[in-house]
Design a protein around this motif. Structure first.
Motif, PDB file in Angstrom:
ATOM      1  N   LEU B  86      37.920   5.901  -5.178  1.00 41.24           N
ATOM      2  CA  LEU B  86      38.051   4.891  -6.228  1.00 41.24           C
ATOM      3  C   LEU B  86      37.408   3.574  -5.819  1.00 41.24           C
ATOM      4  CD1 LEU B  86      41.539   4.986  -7.890  1.00 41.24           C
ATOM      5  CD2 LEU B  86      39.309   4.885  -8.966  1.00 41.24           C
ATOM      6  N   ARG B  87      37.472   3.293  -4.516  1.00 43.40           N
ATOM      7  CA  ARG B  87      36.911   2.021  -4.057  1.00 43.40           C
ATOM      8  C   ARG B  87      35.432   1.926  -4.374  1.00 43.40           C
ATOM      9  NH1 ARG B  87      40.611   1.711   0.236  1.00 43.40           N
ATOM     10  NH2 ARG B  87      39.370   3.068   1.542  1.00 43.40           N
ATOM     11  N   VAL B  88      34.800   3.087  -4.531  1.00 42.05           N
ATOM     12  CA  VAL B  88      33.369   3.070  -4.814  1.00 42.05           C
ATOM     13  C   VAL B  88      33.099   2.339  -6.127  1.00 42.05           C
ATOM     14  CG1 VAL B  88      33.231   5.223  -6.117  1.00 42.05           C
ATOM     15  CG2 VAL B  88      31.307   4.475  -4.772  1.00 42.05           C
ATOM     16  N   ILE B  89      34.084   2.431  -7.047  1.00 44.74           N
ATOM     17  CA  ILE B  89      33.891   1.764  -8.329  1.00 44.74           C
ATOM     18  C   ILE B  89      33.795   0.263  -8.112  1.00 44.74           C
ATOM     19  CG2 ILE B  89      34.919   1.336 -10.600  1.00 44.74           C
ATOM     20  CD1 ILE B  89      36.227   4.034 -10.402  1.00 44.74           C
ATOM     21  N   ARG B  90      34.603  -0.240  -7.143  1.00 45.43           N
ATOM     22  CA  ARG B  90      34.569  -1.669  -6.883  1.00 45.43           C
ATOM     23  C   ARG B  90      33.331  -2.060  -6.109  1.00 45.43           C
ATOM     24  NH1 ARG B  90      40.075  -3.991  -4.604  1.00 45.43           N
ATOM     25  NH2 ARG B  90      39.129  -3.018  -2.795  1.00 45.43           N
ATOM     26  N   ARG B  91      32.962  -1.177  -5.158  1.00 46.19           N
ATOM     27  CA  ARG B  91      31.870  -1.543  -4.264  1.00 46.19           C
ATOM     28  C   ARG B  91      30.506  -1.383  -4.907  1.00 46.19           C
ATOM     29  NH1 ARG B  91      32.747   1.777   0.481  1.00 46.19           N
ATOM     30  NH2 ARG B  91      34.798   1.196   1.262  1.00 46.19           N
ATOM     31  N   ALA B  92      30.336  -0.308  -5.692  1.00 51.50           N
ATOM     32  CA  ALA B  92      29.025  -0.072  -6.306  1.00 51.50           C
ATOM     33  C   ALA B  92      29.236   0.158  -7.796  1.00 51.50           C
ATOM     34  CB  ALA B  92      28.353   1.144  -5.660  1.00 51.50           C
ATOM     35  N   PRO B  93      29.575  -0.901  -8.528  1.00 57.10           N
ATOM     36  CA  PRO B  93      29.971  -0.712  -9.929  1.00 57.10           C
ATOM     37  C   PRO B  93      28.848  -0.108 -10.785  1.00 57.10           C
ATOM     38  CG  PRO B  93      29.768  -3.048  -9.382  1.00 57.10           C
ATOM     39  CD  PRO B  93      29.642  -2.295  -8.107  1.00 57.10           C
ATOM     40  N   LEU B  94      27.606  -0.477 -10.525  1.00 48.20           N
ATOM     41  CA  LEU B  94      26.512   0.042 -11.352  1.00 48.20           C
ATOM     42  C   LEU B  94      26.368   1.545 -11.150  1.00 48.20           C
ATOM     43  CD1 LEU B  94      24.238  -0.642 -13.304  1.00 48.20           C
ATOM     44  CD2 LEU B  94      22.730  -0.801 -11.319  1.00 48.20           C
ATOM     45  N   PHE B  95      26.352   1.930  -9.874  1.00 47.17           N
ATOM     46  CA  PHE B  95      26.263   3.350  -9.546  1.00 47.17           C
ATOM     47  C   PHE B  95      27.411   4.123 -10.186  1.00 47.17           C
ATOM     48  CE2 PHE B  95      28.196   6.453  -6.606  1.00 47.17           C
ATOM     49  CZ  PHE B  95      27.252   7.455  -6.682  1.00 47.17           C
ATOM     50  N   ALA B  96      28.628   3.600  -9.981  1.00 46.46           N
ATOM     51  CA  ALA B  96      29.803   4.299 -10.499  1.00 46.46           C
ATOM     52  C   ALA B  96      29.741   4.411 -12.022  1.00 46.46           C
ATOM     53  CB  ALA B  96      31.073   3.568 -10.071  1.00 46.46           C
ATOM     54  N   THR B  97      29.357   3.323 -12.682  1.00 44.66           N
ATOM     55  CA  THR B  97      29.305   3.340 -14.146  1.00 44.66           C
ATOM     56  C   THR B  97      28.290   4.373 -14.627  1.00 44.66           C
ATOM     57  OG1 THR B  97      29.723   0.986 -14.022  1.00 44.66           O
ATOM     58  CG2 THR B  97      29.113   1.863 -16.161  1.00 44.66           C
ATOM     59  N   LEU B  98      27.122   4.377 -13.984  1.00 43.72           N
ATOM     60  CA  LEU B  98      26.090   5.330 -14.410  1.00 43.72           C
ATOM     61  C   LEU B  98      26.567   6.768 -14.225  1.00 43.72           C
ATOM     62  CD1 LEU B  98      22.758   3.730 -13.169  1.00 43.72           C
ATOM     63  CD2 LEU B  98      23.515   4.134 -15.507  1.00 43.72           C
ATOM     64  N   VAL B  99      27.181   7.035 -13.061  1.00 46.66           N
ATOM     65  CA  VAL B  99      27.657   8.399 -12.805  1.00 46.66           C
ATOM     66  C   VAL B  99      28.724   8.778 -13.822  1.00 46.66           C
ATOM     67  CG1 VAL B  99      28.916   9.859 -11.191  1.00 46.66           C
ATOM     68  CG2 VAL B  99      27.095   8.378 -10.365  1.00 46.66           C
ATOM     69  N   ILE B 100      29.668   7.866 -14.042  1.00 48.05           N
ATOM     70  CA  ILE B 100      30.781   8.174 -14.956  1.00 48.05           C
ATOM     71  C   ILE B 100      30.253   8.414 -16.371  1.00 48.05           C
ATOM     72  CG2 ILE B 100      32.782   7.143 -16.102  1.00 48.05           C
ATOM     73  CD1 ILE B 100      33.478   5.873 -13.402  1.00 48.05           C
ATOM     74  N   LEU B 101      29.339   7.549 -16.816  1.00 51.13           N
ATOM     75  CA  LEU B 101      28.801   7.715 -18.171  1.00 51.13           C
ATOM     76  C   LEU B 101      28.028   9.019 -18.298  1.00 51.13           C
ATOM     77  CD1 LEU B 101      27.620   4.202 -19.341  1.00 51.13           C
ATOM     78  CD2 LEU B 101      29.547   5.558 -20.108  1.00 51.13           C
ATOM     79  N   THR B 102      27.245   9.327 -17.270  1.00 46.54           N
ATOM     80  CA  THR B 102      26.469  10.561 -17.333  1.00 46.54           C
ATOM     81  C   THR B 102      27.402  11.771 -17.395  1.00 46.54           C
ATOM     82  OG1 THR B 102      24.897   9.425 -15.934  1.00 46.54           O
ATOM     83  CG2 THR B 102      24.533  11.767 -16.289  1.00 46.54           C
ATOM     84  N   PHE B 103      28.422  11.747 -16.520  1.00 43.30           N
ATOM     85  CA  PHE B 103      29.417  12.812 -16.558  1.00 43.30           C
ATOM     86  C   PHE B 103      30.037  12.908 -17.953  1.00 43.30           C
ATOM     87  CE2 PHE B 103      30.366  13.051 -11.811  1.00 43.30           C
ATOM     88  CZ  PHE B 103      30.008  14.376 -11.728  1.00 43.30           C
ATOM     89  N   ALA B 104      30.453  11.748 -18.470  1.00 50.41           N
ATOM     90  CA  ALA B 104      31.172  11.732 -19.749  1.00 50.41           C
ATOM     91  C   ALA B 104      30.302  12.316 -20.856  1.00 50.41           C
ATOM     92  CB  ALA B 104      31.599  10.314 -20.090  1.00 50.41           C
ATOM     93  N   ILE B 105      29.047  11.878 -20.930  1.00 54.69           N
ATOM     94  CA  ILE B 105      28.168  12.360 -21.999  1.00 54.69           C
ATOM     95  C   ILE B 105      27.898  13.850 -21.842  1.00 54.69           C
ATOM     96  CG2 ILE B 105      25.828  12.211 -22.922  1.00 54.69           C
ATOM     97  CD1 ILE B 105      25.936   9.213 -22.195  1.00 54.69           C
ATOM     98  N   GLY B 106      27.566  14.243 -20.621  1.00 59.30           N
ATOM     99  CA  GLY B 106      27.250  15.656 -20.382  1.00 59.30           C
ATOM    100  C   GLY B 106      28.443  16.546 -20.672  1.00 59.30           C
ATOM    101  N   LEU B 107      29.602  16.165 -20.121  1.00 60.50           N
ATOM    102  CA  LEU B 107      30.792  16.996 -20.295  1.00 60.50           C
ATOM    103  C   LEU B 107      31.268  16.981 -21.739  1.00 60.50           C
ATOM    104  CD1 LEU B 107      32.879  16.071 -17.141  1.00 60.50           C
ATOM    105  CD2 LEU B 107      31.540  18.112 -17.570  1.00 60.50           C
ATOM    106  N   GLY B 108      31.283  15.786 -22.326  1.00 62.54           N
ATOM    107  CA  GLY B 108      31.789  15.654 -23.690  1.00 62.54           C
ATOM    108  C   GLY B 108      30.979  16.499 -24.650  1.00 62.54           C
TER     109      GLY B 108
END
Lengths: 114, 880
Positions: B86-108
């Motif tokens: 979870l700390r990665v979200i704080r440390r690398a917010p851009l990376f985390a956001t991109l990964v999360i969004l990509t996951f969300a779009i692909g999975l959704g």
């Protein structure tokens, strides 16, 4: 102060602030008061979460001790956790302040460029 | 009223702060809130509380164990790793956001599409006997499947041993009376075996008896759907035995079907009555092909064995009735194949598209993780050198991937729920079992696992590489060299694949766009604008005389004609592009086939005078139908251009004699030739069609569709038209009211649906591919700062530096384009059934899509190129 014990690990800046705030607040030192002491004396907003983490750390190092008070209506029936500084805490604080004083000794006050 | 702290923030804290501290923290925050509210007002206090709460929540959530009080230290190592993730979200917010969004779009998207596909395509027929059900059809002149006449059905059931049972079905639209406004119901007439062949038993009451399947009792009993039982009888269990008023007759309810029963051949059907045909009936002949026949394969008998036996039966029937069959053999279709045949191509194309989208999402996640690993290679090496076990490093890399996949997965699940709702709403009419579509947990889980796996692999590779490499080497040579070499090549290949996938999706979208554009500009053969269709059905004793039916429709037509705004009005037995289907065999004097069953068939339109004018159908030769063409006057017919060309090649059709239907029906004179109309769909040109006056048909069509051409808003005409029908006869219901444009929209719905999905997917794929390209180029520019700086210092012109970046961009995009074009060329045929007058290898589409992709690649390369040119040699050299 015994010379046999290792010199205490230096306190972090925020730890010093919290310890001093506990001392300043006296008998009624609990989270919100400690936070307010820091805020009014340093003039900067302190995060309560940071205060709590620091207090937990200081307690784990046996520098402060806590006791739990009675439920209070103004807190929605919640209790307060009061802190007091232990002798070891005083020693650490003394060491930190002494170091600061020694570092500043001989310098003009207010500080100016040489 | 005293202000209170934000409830959501407090809730969040209660969830996230460990129990030991929760009470004190919340209490302190409340005191602080009151103090701020008194001092600075409630808005400031509100903001302060949120700030404090979020800070405290994040802090306690991500606090390392060693800083926790003893009580928390018992948490499992897994928990620690997940918090680390979870700390990665704080440390690398851009990376985390991109990964999360990509996951969300692909999975959704994947979960939504496969949730729809599962009940519609994959779950099979929802009857106990589902897998053994077959549609049995006659064969037409071109071996095409045709409905069956009743005598053939009777012989089939008597003779077949490989079929355990068979049932004949036809449509039925009774009028429900005894209520304020009579309503037309959707129902079926079925032979008595129907429900037992399906394997369905009524939940209440009983099934049809063989003796009820006869002419004398065909109008006395019905079985009703669960929904109708609820509506008409309030779910009263005493409903069995009570009567309903259907088309002016009293019928007894003998059974209620279980909830959820759906007649797949007539979705929405609510009432079932016995067929009740007798051998001598006019409508029971072998050539009266209007029955669908469902066969139940006997257990243990395969389809080929059934086919062999039925073909043998067909041979015997043909020998005995040579004039009744065009081609030998029966045409068998497993019911599930038949049901999905219509929607299958659309959904399969969409499934292919979503698989590509998931692929590109996975590629991007892998790419993001590799990029991050690259940036952290140094950190890994240092930690490995300091003695961090390989297990710890790998575990942490995995934890990061899992946490991001989890968060992305939750967002994706939300997207899937919304997506399924949107899909169901957008889905074209006729998609079976759409009401059973739900977000599918298994599908969600599988796609989620796939994506997590990708994240793990991508995060794992560099971590293990760092562990394996001799840490000292990594440290000496700077951070990126060891891990970088492998990862860089991997990233570049991933980008090439992503570009290729995006291209394939774009080509698909382009082809669908061109098809739809082509289709929407097709001339349907009439003028659909400003045309309202109103379906009216007469019934009952009052209309048992044909003259009464004709009189009713003539009166309604006259009343509607006088309504303000109405320019023309007429009635027809079937309406183009509405799903109506009525073909009849016809013979031309002098061109009769030796086997009457091989005579051509054509769409029959029984129309009232003025139909051509109301519809805007052009009269090409001869004259239109006139009011003088009535019962008793010489029978006339109009034929369309296709019929004229195929049957009267080189002759003048005007004045020729045509016989329609049975061999003893009267000969009619062709008086005119009219333009072709697209009847079944916009795609199907060249259908044979003929028009006859309603009054010259052997019987009156009781159901006609009024076509009303009017100026202005058609919706405003609906109420007056309804009133006009009511004035003529208040008991006659209006079944459907729809503008012609609506019929056309429904006709193209599946295409519009597929296109909408492709559009969204292609756009997302394009963005993802561009992001991947940008990531690789930007990383490469960062890595080569030193080199670029030296080149710059040595006097390399800016154009040369720009060229460096442009070349790598072009290389990656070019390779992707080639790969994608190859794939699109090879896979284009998957779309063929959705294309209209566009080749799956349409060069214009390919060229246009290639250009779009190049332009986007150019955009993605622009920022890194700009940065490459602006590298300051001094700074770049000083850096390392």
């Amino acid at each position: 102060m015994s010379d046999k014990s290792l010199p205490p690990a230096p306190l972090g800046e925020f730890e010093q602030l919290v310890l001093l705030a506990v001392l300043q607040a006296g008998a009624s030192a609990y989270g919100a008061v400690i936070q307010r002491e820091i805020e009014t004396r340093t003039g900067r907003e302190a995060a309560l979460g940071a205060v709590y983490t620091t207090l937990l750390r200081l307690e784990a190092k046996d520098l402060v001790a806590s006791r739990v008070g009675e439920p209070l209506p103004e807190r929605g029936g919640r209790r307060r956790k009061y802190y007091r500084v232990l002798p070891a805490g005083i020693r650490h604080l003394e060491a930190s302040l002494a170091a600061l004083r020694r570092m500043a000794a001989g310098l003009p006050s207010p500080l100016e460029l040489p | 009223m005293t202000p209170t702290p934000p409830r959501l923030a407090a809730w969040l804290l209660r969830r996230l702060v460990p129990a030991g501290e929760r009470e004190f923290l919340l209490g302190d925050l409340e005191e602080g809130f009151d103090r701020h509210a008194r001092g600075q007002g409630s808005a400031a206090a509100w903001r302060w509380y949120w700030r404090q709460a979020l800070g405290a929540a994040l802090r306690s959530w991500t606090m390392p164990d060693e800083e926790r009080p003893v009580a928390g230290a018992s948490l499992a190592a897994l928990g620690r790793d997940l918090r680390g993730g979870l700390r990665v979200i704080r440390r690398a917010p851009l990376f985390a956001t991109l990964v999360i969004l990509t996951f969300a779009i692909g999975l959704g998207a994947t979960a939504a599409i496969f949730s729809v596909l599962d009940p519609v395509l994959l779950r099979g027929v929802p009857y106990p006997n589902g897998s053994r059900l077959l549609l049995v059809n006659d064969r037409g002149v071109d071996n095409e499947p045709q409905n069956i006449g009743w005598l053939t059905f009777r012989d089939l059931t008597e003779q077949s041993r490989t079929l355990e049972g068979a049932a004949a079905v036809t449509g039925w639209t009774p009028i429900l009376g005894g209520i304020a406004e009579p309503a037309r119901l959707s129902g079926q007439r079925v032979s008595h075996q129907f429900f037992s062949v399906l394997g369905v038993r009524p939940a209440l009451g009983r099934d049809f008896l063989p003796e009820e399947d006869h002419a004398d009792r065909r109008n006395s009993v019905v079985i009703i759907s669960h929904a109708m039982w609820q509506r008409q009888f309030g779910g009263d269990s005493s409903a069995v035995g009570r009567t309903l008023r259907l088309s002016d007759r009293s019928v007894t309810v003998i059974g209620v079907l279980p909830p959820g029963f759906e007649s797949l051949l007539a979705p929405g059907a609510q009432v079932w009555a016995p067929l009740g045909y007798e051998p001598g009936d006019d409508w029971a002949c072998r050539e009266c092909r209007h029955l669908r026949v469902l066969g139940l394969r006997a257990t243990g008998i395969g389809l080929p064995a059934v086919q062999r036996e039925l073909d043998a039966i067909s041979g015997r029937l043909m020998a005995a009735n040579p004039d009744s069959y065009a081609r030998p053999g029966f045409y068998l279709q497993p019911l599930d194949h038949y049901l999905t045949a219509a929607v299958g191509p659309v959904l399969l194309a969409i499934a292919a598209a979503v698989t590509l989208l998931l692929l590109i999402a996975c590629i991007n996640v892998a790419n993001l993780f590799l990029g991050r690993a690259l940036a952290r290679a140094g950190e890994y090496a240092v930690r490995a050198a300091l003695g961090a076990g390989s297990g710890t490093l790998v575990r942490q890399a995995v934890a990061e991937a899992v946490v991001l996949a989890l968060v992305g997965g939750f967002l994706g699940a939300g997207l899937a729920v919304a997506g399924v709702e949107a899909l169901v709403r957008l889905a074209p009419a006729g998609v079976p079992r759409l009401d059973q579509v739900r977000v599918n947990g298994v599908v969600l889980l599988v796609t989620f696992l796939v994506a997590t796996l990708v994240g793990i692999l991508a995060g794992l590779a560099p971590a293990t590489a760092a562990v394996r490499a001799r840490a000292a080497t990594v440290l000496r040579h700077g951070s990126r060299t060891i891990v970088g070499g492998v990862s860089r090549r991997l990233r570049a290949s991933l980008v090439v694949v992503a570009v290729a996938v995006a291209l394939v999706l774009l080509v698909g979208t382009g082809l669908l766009v061109r098809s739809l554009d082509g289709l929407l500009t097709v001339d349907p053969g009439f003028q659909p604008e400003g045309l309202l269709s109103v379906e009216v059905q007469t019934y009952g004793e009052r209309y048992s005389e044909d003259a009464a039916v004709h009189r009713f429709f003539a009166e309604v037509t006259e009343r509607v004609r006088t309504l303000p705004g109405v320019e023309a009005v007429a009635a027809t037995s079937q309406l183009p592009l509405s799903g109506d289907y009525d073909t009849w065999g016809l013979r031309i004097k002098g061109h009769e086939r030796s086997n009457p069953a091989e005579d051509p068939s054509a769409f029959r339109f029984a129309v009232t005078p003025g139909y051509l004018q109301a519809m805007g159908i052009p009269l090409l030769r001869g004259r239109a139908l006139l009011p003088e063409d009535r019962a008793g006057s010489p029978p006339v017919v109009l034929i369309n251009e296709t019929l004229a060309q195929t049957e009267f090649a080189g002759e003048d059709p005007i004045g020729q004699q045509v016989q329609i239907g049975s061999l003893d029906s009267p000969w009619r004179t062709v008086v005119g030739v009219v333009g072709d109309v697209r009847q079944q769909s916009l795609e199907s040109p060249g259908e044979r069609q003929f028009y006859m006056p309603t009054t010259q048909n052997p019987w009156a069509d009781t159901r006609l569709v009024l076509v009303i051409r009017a100026r202005g808003n058609l919706a405003r005409l609906v109420a007056p038209v309804r009133a006009a029908v009511r004035e003529v006869d208040p008991t006659v219901p209006i079944a459907t009211v729809r503008s012609m444009s609506e019929h056309i929209a429904r006709n193209t719905a599946s295409r519009v649906f597929a296109l909408a999905v492709f559009r969204v997917f292609a756009a997302v794929a394009l963005v993802l591919a561009a992001l991947g390209l940008y990531g690789v180029l930007a990383a490469s520019v960062t890595e080569r700062r030193r080199e670029l700086g030296i080149r710059h210092a040595l006097g390399a012109p800016r154009e040369a530096l720009l060229g460096l970046v442009a070349r790598s961009a072009l290389r990656l995009t070019g390779l992707g384009l080639v790969l994608g074009l190859g794939t699109a060329l090879a896979g284009g045929h998957l779309l063929t059934s959705l294309l209209y007058e566009v080749s799956p290898t349409d060069p214009r589409t390919f060229l246009g899509v290639g250009l779009v992709l190049l332009a986007v690649a150019g955009l993605a390369a622009a920022v890194p190129a700009w940065r490459a040119v602006r590298v300051d040699p001094v700074e770049a050299l000083r850096e390392e």
